[in-house]
Design a protein around this motif. Sequence first.
Motif, PDB file in Angstrom:
ATOM      1  N   ASN A 193       0.827  -1.213   0.000  1.00 38.83           N
ATOM      2  CA  ASN A 193       0.000   0.000   0.000  1.00 38.83           C
ATOM      3  C   ASN A 193       0.863   1.265   0.000  1.00 38.83           C
ATOM      4  N   ARG A 194       2.073   1.101  -0.494  1.00 36.63           N
ATOM      5  CA  ARG A 194       3.027   2.217  -0.617  1.00 36.63           C
ATOM      6  C   ARG A 194       3.363   2.867   0.727  1.00 36.63           C
ATOM      7  N   ILE A 195       3.292   2.071   1.788  1.00 36.70           N
ATOM      8  CA  ILE A 195       3.718   2.589   3.099  1.00 36.70           C
ATOM      9  C   ILE A 195       5.060   1.940   3.407  1.00 36.70           C
ATOM     10  N   THR A 196       6.130   2.680   3.176  1.00 31.52           N
ATOM     11  CA  THR A 196       7.466   2.077   3.272  1.00 31.52           C
ATOM     12  C   THR A 196       8.291   2.641   4.424  1.00 31.52           C
ATOM     13  N   ALA A 197       8.086   3.919   4.726  1.00 33.05           N
ATOM     14  CA  ALA A 197       8.845   4.515   5.835  1.00 33.05           C
ATOM     15  C   ALA A 197       7.877   5.179   6.798  1.00 33.05           C
ATOM     16  N   PRO A 198       8.168   5.109   8.086  1.00 34.61           N
ATOM     17  CA  PRO A 198       7.221   5.710   9.039  1.00 34.61           C
ATOM     18  C   PRO A 198       7.163   7.228   8.936  1.00 34.61           C
ATOM     19  N   ILE A 201       5.020  11.038  13.231  1.00 33.37           N
ATOM     20  CA  ILE A 201       4.249  10.607  14.411  1.00 33.37           C
ATOM     21  C   ILE A 201       4.440   9.101  14.640  1.00 33.37           C
ATOM     22  N   GLN A 202       4.610   8.358  13.555  1.00 31.18           N
ATOM     23  CA  GLN A 202       4.809   6.905  13.688  1.00 31.18           C
ATOM     24  C   GLN A 202       6.205   6.596  14.222  1.00 31.18           C
ATOM     25  N   LEU A 203       7.206   7.317  13.734  1.00 31.75           N
ATOM     26  CA  LEU A 203       8.572   6.915  14.116  1.00 31.75           C
ATOM     27  C   LEU A 203       8.898   7.225  15.571  1.00 31.75           C
ATOM     28  N   PHE A 220      -0.575  16.383  12.355  1.00 33.85           N
ATOM     29  CA  PHE A 220      -1.462  16.896  11.316  1.00 33.85           C
ATOM     30  C   PHE A 220      -2.472  15.847  10.842  1.00 33.85           C
ATOM     31  N   THR A 221      -3.554  16.335  10.291  1.00 35.91           N
ATOM     32  CA  THR A 221      -4.522  15.437   9.658  1.00 35.91           C
ATOM     33  C   THR A 221      -3.801  14.681   8.533  1.00 35.91           C
ATOM     34  N   GLY A 222      -4.153  13.422   8.373  1.00 36.38           N
ATOM     35  CA  GLY A 222      -3.606  12.636   7.263  1.00 36.38           C
ATOM     36  C   GLY A 222      -2.153  12.228   7.429  1.00 36.38           C
ATOM     37  N   SER A 223      -1.638  12.277   8.673  1.00 37.21           N
ATOM     38  CA  SER A 223      -0.217  11.967   8.855  1.00 37.21           C
ATOM     39  C   SER A 223       0.022  10.558   9.379  1.00 37.21           C
ATOM     40  N   GLY A 224      -0.997   9.712   9.343  1.00 37.10           N
ATOM     41  CA  GLY A 224      -0.792   8.302   9.676  1.00 37.10           C
ATOM     42  C   GLY A 224      -0.910   7.954  11.151  1.00 37.10           C
ATOM     43  N   LYS A 225      -1.777   8.657  11.859  1.00 33.84           N
ATOM     44  CA  LYS A 225      -1.931   8.369  13.293  1.00 33.84           C
ATOM     45  C   LYS A 225      -2.573   7.000  13.519  1.00 33.84           C
ATOM     46  N   THR A 226      -3.463   6.593  12.607  1.00 35.72           N
ATOM     47  CA  THR A 226      -4.190   5.327  12.793  1.00 35.72           C
ATOM     48  C   THR A 226      -3.230   4.151  12.948  1.00 35.72           C
ATOM     49  N   LEU A 227      -2.247   4.090  12.086  1.00 33.55           N
ATOM     50  CA  LEU A 227      -1.278   2.990  12.172  1.00 33.55           C
ATOM     51  C   LEU A 227      -0.517   3.076  13.496  1.00 33.55           C
ATOM     52  N   SER A 370      -4.877  12.905  18.346  1.00 35.81           N
ATOM     53  CA  SER A 370      -5.693  13.864  17.595  1.00 35.81           C
ATOM     54  C   SER A 370      -4.811  14.817  16.797  1.00 35.81           C
ATOM     55  N   ALA A 371      -5.436  15.492  15.844  1.00 35.08           N
ATOM     56  CA  ALA A 371      -4.715  16.531  15.095  1.00 35.08           C
ATOM     57  C   ALA A 371      -4.868  17.869  15.817  1.00 35.08           C
ATOM     58  N   THR A 372      -5.898  17.946  16.641  1.00 34.24           N
ATOM     59  CA  THR A 372      -6.132  19.187  17.382  1.00 34.24           C
ATOM     60  C   THR A 372      -6.211  18.805  18.850  1.00 34.24           C
ATOM     61  N   LYS A 489     -14.212  14.218  10.754  1.00 37.70           N
ATOM     62  CA  LYS A 489     -13.099  13.815  11.605  1.00 37.70           C
ATOM     63  C   LYS A 489     -12.571  12.439  11.296  1.00 37.70           C
ATOM     64  N   GLY A 490     -11.333  12.415  10.879  1.00 36.66           N
ATOM     65  CA  GLY A 490     -10.625  11.151  10.747  1.00 36.66           C
ATOM     66  C   GLY A 490     -10.903  10.341   9.499  1.00 36.66           C
ATOM     67  N   LEU A 491     -11.966  10.667   8.748  1.00 40.09           N
ATOM     68  CA  LEU A 491     -12.249   9.794   7.609  1.00 40.09           C
ATOM     69  C   LEU A 491     -11.191   9.972   6.526  1.00 40.09           C
ATOM     70  N   GLY A 516      -8.663  18.959   6.344  1.00 40.20           N
ATOM     71  CA  GLY A 516      -7.718  17.835   6.417  1.00 40.20           C
ATOM     72  C   GLY A 516      -8.187  16.576   5.697  1.00 40.20           C
ATOM     73  N   ARG A 517      -9.370  16.618   5.073  1.00 42.00           N
ATOM     74  CA  ARG A 517      -9.789  15.435   4.278  1.00 42.00           C
ATOM     75  C   ARG A 517      -9.032  15.398   2.960  1.00 42.00           C
ATOM     76  N   THR A 518      -8.374  16.518   2.614  1.00 41.63           N
ATOM     77  CA  THR A 518      -7.532  16.502   1.420  1.00 41.63           C
ATOM     78  C   THR A 518      -6.084  16.707   1.881  1.00 41.63           C
ATOM     79  N   GLY A 519      -5.145  16.562   0.948  1.00 45.77           N
ATOM     80  CA  GLY A 519      -3.736  16.739   1.305  1.00 45.77           C
ATOM     81  C   GLY A 519      -3.252  15.677   2.270  1.00 45.77           C
ATOM     82  N   ARG A 520      -3.694  14.417   2.071  1.00 45.21           N
ATOM     83  CA  ARG A 520      -3.330  13.350   3.012  1.00 45.21           C
ATOM     84  C   ARG A 520      -2.162  12.527   2.494  1.00 45.21           C
ATOM     85  N   SER A 521      -1.471  11.909   3.421  1.00 43.98           N
ATOM     86  CA  SER A 521      -0.274  11.090   3.182  1.00 43.98           C
ATOM     87  C   SER A 521       0.640  11.689   2.094  1.00 43.98           C
TER      88      SER A 521
HETATM   89  N1  ATP Z   1       4.050   5.765   6.720  1.00 37.76           N
HETATM   90  C1  ATP Z   1       3.162   6.072   5.797  1.00 37.76           C
HETATM   91  N2  ATP Z   1       3.553   6.369   4.545  1.00 37.76           N
HETATM   92  C2  ATP Z   1       2.639   6.696   3.580  1.00 37.76           C
HETATM   93  N3  ATP Z   1       1.307   6.725   3.784  1.00 37.76           N
HETATM   94  C3  ATP Z   1       0.867   6.437   5.023  1.00 37.76           C
HETATM   95  C4  ATP Z   1       1.759   6.083   6.084  1.00 37.76           C
HETATM   96  N4  ATP Z   1       1.026   5.820   7.171  1.00 37.76           N
HETATM   97  C5  ATP Z   1      -0.265   5.996   6.831  1.00 37.76           C
HETATM   98  N5  ATP Z   1      -0.371   6.355   5.544  1.00 37.76           N
HETATM   99  C6  ATP Z   1      -1.609   6.652   4.789  1.00 37.76           C
HETATM  100  O1  ATP Z   1      -1.963   7.992   5.074  1.00 37.76           O
HETATM  101  C7  ATP Z   1      -3.382   8.141   5.047  1.00 37.76           C
HETATM  102  C8  ATP Z   1      -3.839   8.908   6.265  1.00 37.76           C
HETATM  103  O2  ATP Z   1      -3.625   8.160   7.426  1.00 37.76           O
HETATM  104  P1  ATP Z   1      -4.554   8.265   8.694  1.00 37.76           P
HETATM  105  O3  ATP Z   1      -5.971   8.118   8.322  1.00 37.76           O
HETATM  106  O4  ATP Z   1      -4.003   7.364   9.706  1.00 37.76           O
HETATM  107  O5  ATP Z   1      -4.292   9.796   9.090  1.00 37.76           O
HETATM  108  P2  ATP Z   1      -4.611  10.528  10.444  1.00 37.76           P
HETATM  109  O6  ATP Z   1      -3.355  11.162  10.907  1.00 37.76           O
HETATM  110  O7  ATP Z   1      -5.309   9.605  11.378  1.00 37.76           O
HETATM  111  O8  ATP Z   1      -5.579  11.670   9.936  1.00 37.76           O
HETATM  112  P3  ATP Z   1      -6.835  12.369  10.688  1.00 37.76           P
HETATM  113  O9  ATP Z   1      -6.262  13.300  11.704  1.00 37.76           O
HETATM  114  O10 ATP Z   1      -7.517  13.082   9.608  1.00 37.76           O
HETATM  115  O11 ATP Z   1      -7.609  11.275  11.296  1.00 37.76           O
HETATM  116  C9  ATP Z   1      -3.945   6.734   4.970  1.00 37.76           C
HETATM  117  O12 ATP Z   1      -4.433   6.518   3.676  1.00 37.76           O
HETATM  118  C10 ATP Z   1      -2.779   5.828   5.260  1.00 37.76           C
HETATM  119  O13 ATP Z   1      -2.862   4.633   4.558  1.00 37.76           O
END
Ligand code: ATP
Length: 609
Positions: A193-198, A201-203, A220-227, A370-372, A489-491, A516-521
């Motif tokens: 899924n093209r997720i290769t480097a943290p 927030i992940q690292l 930030f929104t879309g910065s990969g908090k879910t993982l 959270s992003a906020t 939020k979060g979608l 933050g629903r746009t400009g993600r990852s």
């Molecule tokens: N390390 C990574 N590299 C590239 N893409 C990633 C990485 N981790 C997560 N992503 C992708 O980034 C997108 C946004 O991730 P996620 O939904 O976790 O953001 P978020 O920080 O929770 O945003 P929000 O605050 O809006 O909830 C997802 O599509 C996810 O697959």
Amino acid sequence: MQSQPKRRRVERSPSPTYNLDDEDGYEPYVPVAQRRQEKLARLSSWRTPSDKKQQDDIEEREDEEKEEERRRERARKERTLLMEAQDVHSRKAVEGPPAVEKAAEADAEILEAIKSRRKLASDLELAKGISYTESLTTSWRPPRYIRDRTSEQHQKVRDKYHILVDGEDIPPPIEHFVDMKIPEPILQYLRSNRITAPTPIQLQGIPAAFSGRDLIGIAFTGSGKTLAFCLPLIMLALEEETKLPFVRGEGPVGVILCPSRELANQTYENVVAWCGALAKSAKYPQLNVLLCIGGISMNEQSHVMSKGLHIVVATPGRLIDMLEKKKFTFNNCKYLCMDEADRMIDLGFEDDVRNIMSFFKRQRQTLLFSATMPRKIQDFAQQSLIRPVLVNVGRAGAANLDVLQVVEYVKQEAKMVYLLECLQKTPPPVIIFSENKNEVDDIQEYLLLKGVEAVAIHGSKTQEERQYAIKSFKSGAKDVMVASGVASKGLDFNDIQHVIIFSMPKEIEDYVHQIGRTGRSGKTGIATTFVNMNTPEPTLLDLKYLLMEAGQKVPPFLSSIDDSQGGSMKGCPVCGGLGHSISNCPKREDAQRRLMASHRTTDDGGGGY
Ligand SMILES: Nc1ncnc2c1ncn2[C@@H]1O[C@H](COP(=O)(O)OP(=O)(O)OP(=O)(O)O)[C@@H](O)[C@H]1O
């Protein structure tokens, strides 16, 4: 403003058409009104010259007065409410600043209100005075070469990724997934899924959570908090299952709480995918995940309930219901994560969260993401956690810099038409946000009439309708989704090109989540926001500062707003808005109302312990 040229006065002379001595005797028809007017003219011409002059003077004065009134009316119409508001502010400024003591008193009151909130812990723990002092321990260790680094070297890595940390004995940041010792099948799945480097927030977040530490993660929104918050739970469940397999009635090991059904569903799908990737390899066991949200029948998931349960993803209401009905217990639950945690704590779920905590029978690892997350919520959360690590990437509440923010002044009545024009800015998919359910429906109806493939989602839609909207939009079958706050939020939708904010939300945090629903990852996107004189001035000020912080263009109508609200780049500690100080915070009233309500409950004994 230029004055209009004076109108020429009409000469009262008999009309040339009224000629009875026409050669051929033809008497043309003259309308009654015209005849009456001419008769009046003739009568007035019989007056004495001085009478006539007097009359002329009066009429001239009347004409001038009317003209002056029209000019004033035009000038009035050309002033917007914003200008009027600025006048009021400048008048206030001349009259002198508000009493300093009053402002200080108000500030202290607000801070006190927040401080006096009960700790986020179960009532039983609070009643028995149980407070844990040590973090949970896990068997996870960073690789030797990272452990051998000095704290300066760790700090260098954090600086490189602009990661701010706070807390005791913070686990090191790790720049590669493999060094985090994540099972290979999950890594493979992520790579596919093209997720290769943290991400930053992940690292830093994943090593801290893998070490068993309580955590506040802000990014930030879309910065990969879910993982960042799901992986630690999957690893914990894996460890427990490997030690002693779970049988029916056992578990869960951990729970992820989300403020909306949609967000819970999305997180659930991610966890299922990651656990599924693990289970495909013969080396790893199957982990069972339960989705626990309102609006769905739990019978659909009886196959999960009939086995040992590892992970629950839930919204608070349905989770409490299930726990009260003893469908499962938290006797062995060790992990609690709250996504969009500030909203959960701040907007009405606080008591639900306490209630959920009371079902835990042992110490847990608590994570808030959270992003906020306004400063005061951070402080409040921090005192509820055990040796927490705070990981902060960018200012809490700052907008994602990958979003180009455009703010436009659009009159209320022109919005719909302009919306169509705005939709041309980018190809689909596009999300349109409105704060009002009826407006969401109106926009969808209008777009459908104009032949735009649009779906709508808001709180009054049935669960099926909400699911259909999300599914068809996610799959690309529909180009546009019109949504109320629920979907903000979060979608995580794929590659949203453009977010249009049809009505600006009152709270700037909601705006941050919506754009933050746009400009993600790492991709870029556009957000267009309509404002007009219905947008409250404090909101406009917050918006102005947010644009300035993100280095975006500030339109003239925003830059001309007077800044007497005490805005600064620090952010209000109560709501995170930049455009005002704590004493001008729009959330102030809410905070006080909640405080009074909680005092009432405690006095009644209803919420006491
Ligand atoms: N390390 C990574 N590299 C590239 N893409 C990633 C990485 N981790 C997560 N992503 C992708 O980034 C997108 C946004 O991730 P996620 O939904 O976790 O953001 P978020 O920080 O929770 O945003 P929000 O605050 O809006 O909830 C997802 O599509 C996810 O697959």
